[in-house]
Design an enzyme around this catalytic site. Structure first.
Site, short mmCIF file in Angstrom:
data_model
loop_
_atom_site.label_atom_id
_atom_site.label_comp_id
_atom_site.label_asym_id
_atom_site.label_seq_id
_atom_site.Cartn_x
_atom_site.Cartn_y
_atom_site.Cartn_z
N GLU A 1 2.16 1.79 -3.45
CA GLU A 1 1.10 2.31 -4.34
C GLU A 1 1.04 3.83 -4.24
O GLU A 1 0.92 4.53 -5.25
CB GLU A 1 -0.23 1.67 -3.95
CG GLU A 1 -1.45 2.26 -4.64
CD GLU A 1 -2.58 2.53 -3.67
OE1 GLU A 1 -3.05 3.69 -3.61
OE2 GLU A 1 -3.00 1.58 -2.98
N HIS A 2 1.13 4.38 -3.04
CA HIS A 2 1.16 5.83 -2.86
C HIS A 2 2.41 6.43 -3.51
O HIS A 2 2.34 7.44 -4.21
CB HIS A 2 1.18 6.17 -1.37
CG HIS A 2 -0.16 6.19 -0.72
ND1 HIS A 2 -0.75 7.33 -0.24
CD2 HIS A 2 -1.04 5.19 -0.46
CE1 HIS A 2 -1.93 7.05 0.30
NE2 HIS A 2 -2.11 5.75 0.18
N HIS B 1 0.83 -1.21 0.00
CA HIS B 1 0.00 0.00 0.00
C HIS B 1 0.86 1.25 0.00
O HIS B 1 0.56 2.23 -0.72
CB HIS B 1 -0.92 -0.03 1.22
CG HIS B 1 -1.70 1.23 1.41
ND1 HIS B 1 -1.35 2.18 2.33
CD2 HIS B 1 -2.81 1.71 0.76
CE1 HIS B 1 -2.20 3.18 2.27
NE2 HIS B 1 -3.10 2.92 1.33
N GLU C 1 -3.76 8.23 6.90
CA GLU C 1 -4.76 7.27 6.47
C GLU C 1 -5.05 6.24 7.56
O GLU C 1 -6.20 5.83 7.76
CB GLU C 1 -4.27 6.58 5.20
CG GLU C 1 -5.36 5.92 4.39
CD GLU C 1 -4.91 5.45 3.03
OE1 GLU C 1 -5.66 4.67 2.41
OE2 GLU C 1 -3.81 5.84 2.58
#
Length: 441
Positions: free
Chosen positions: A63-64, A60, A140
């Site tokens: 991905e950012h 994740h 997040e």
């Protein structure tokens, strides 16, 4: 050299075409009549399941990070290029895959293919970008922690699967994200993001051969014909502990409960559709047993539903309920009673017929745009390596019998429960007895 075929399982023309480029990169397209849009997704067969505990959240985080810069584009360049054509560019990470996608006008497909491919293949993992994006990911995590429904969902999978990678949150933890550095993320990118583990899915007002040319051009320097395509994830889930009860203290006005059982992997095809019908009957709609019993008849909760998570070799069937803390004990008893009732007595013919109608309608209505079509063919290619037509899928749903669903319920709902609770409970012993009894150690 590349191979092409129109995919026709069981003799049914799906309208999906596939080309396999050198080195195993798969390109699948679906022409959607009557639209002026195109959606592209680069699907990578990598997710949080592929992480070791020291790099939890790496998929994740990466991905950012890949959107921050490529050798030829800054983050601002990427954003301006997509904004200039009114398109959408985004990504998501799951347990077993990551998808980078764009939704644009059909005439802007060349830009979308180039942009998404550039991000996926060439995104830079610069230390300065890692430090900036680390704060975004930590924000997040904080947002997740402030949303009790998301929090109990992650905690439920941890309670169900233990420290197995399937049980860890996709987003990682504060500790793992704070300790991760650019070298680890760069290594994860180089080792995992290989064309033979990727699918490029495109749907909309598109032409297959033209799309293949665009993809070939974008991936040209990465297509090694000596590389064999990666095999789809197979194996057998082996739990490392029994299901447990997890509690998260929150000074909130509501208590949030998730509980359920381990279910089936996605390759157990004969059980897939009966399980979908069972989920719909138990908690998948306004007429479901849980909704009627807990909300409509007693008004004890606003949100109550069941859901299914499916992975390669295991899965989860779960119930979620949010209610006032003083009602949690009664709500837990009622919800458990619904599951035990269905396990013992099965479902009715009327429930089966209604659930199948709901699934049929949801499937067709959910495929009304190019983005949903792209998602369907991308997931199908990555997970199964084949494609069923919509009409064939509808026929499979229609073929489900009441007895099949009742048999699945008897098998599944007699398994040990895991549970997670978020609410104003500082100690496990403060939880209602009916909640603590859900999980038998």
């Amino acid at each position: 050299m590349h191979s092409d075929d129109s995919l026709r399982p069981d003799g049914a023309d799906t309208g999906v075409r596939r080309t396999v480029l050198p080195g195993g990169l798969r390109v699948v397209t679906e022409h959607v009549p009557g639209v002026r849009s195109a959606s592209i997704g680069v699907w990578v067969g990598v997710g949080s399941r592929d992480e070791g505990p020291t790099v939890a959240g790496a998929a994740h985080f990466l991905e950012h990070l890949l959107f921050k810069a490529t050798p030829t584009r800054s983050a601002l360049d990427i954003a301006e290029a997509m904004d200039a054509v009114g398109g959408e560019l985004n990504a998501f990470t799951a347990k077993e895959q990551t998808c980078y996608y764009a939704h644009v006008l059909d005439e802007d497909l060349p830009l979308a293919v180039d942009l998404v491919s550039d991000v996926v293949l060439n995104g830079l993992c610069r230390a300065s970008d890692v430090d900036v994006e680390r704060q975004v990911v930590l924000e997040e995590i904080a947002i997740r922690d402030d949303d009790p429904e998301d929090l109990v969902g992650d905690a439920f999978l941890s309670a169900l699967f233990g420290d197995h990678p399937i049980g860890r949150p996709v987003i990682g933890s504060v500790e793992s994200i704070e300790s991760m550095h650019a070298g680890q993320l760069r290594s994860f990118h180089l080792r995992r993001y290989r064309p033979d583990r990727m699918v490029v899915a495109v749907a909309g007002n598109v032409e297959h051969d033209h799309t293949v040319e665009l993809v070939h051009r974008a991936f040209e320097n990465r297509l090694d014909p000596s590389v064999e395509p990666a095999r789809r994830r197979e194996g057998r889930f082996r739990p490392n502990r029994a299901p447990e009860l997890e509690r998260s203290h929150r000074d909130s006005e509501q208590a949030h409960l998730a509980f359920g059982v381990r279910a089936f992997g996605r390759h157990e095809g004969e059980r897939r559709w009966p399980l979908s019908v069972l989920n719909t009957v138990v908690g998948g709609g306004l007429s479901s047993r849980l909704f009627q019993r807990i909300r409509e008849e007693r008004g004890l909760a606003y949100s109550v539903y069941s859901s299914v998570d499916t992975f390669a070799d295991t899965g989860a069937f779960s119930v979620y309920i949010g209610c006032q803390p003083e009602n949690l004990g009664q709500v837990a008893s009622l919800a458990r009673g619904v599951l035990e009732e269905v396990a013992a007595d099965g479902i009715t013919d009327a429930e089966c017929a209604r659930a199948k109608g709901s699934l049929r309608g949801g499937l067709v209505l959910g495929l009304e745009d190019s983005a949903s079509r792209m998602n369907r063919i991308g997931r199908s290619e990555l997970s199964y390596g084949n494609h069923r037509s919509v009409s064939d899928t509808l026929a499979r749903i229609d073929a489900v019998t009441t007895d099949e669903v009742s048999a699945i319920a008897k098998t599944l709902l007699s398994r040990p429960y895991a549970a997670s609770v978020a609410g104003p409970y500082r100690r496990t012993r403060e939880l209602p007895a009916s909640v603590r009894r859900l999980v038998v150690s």
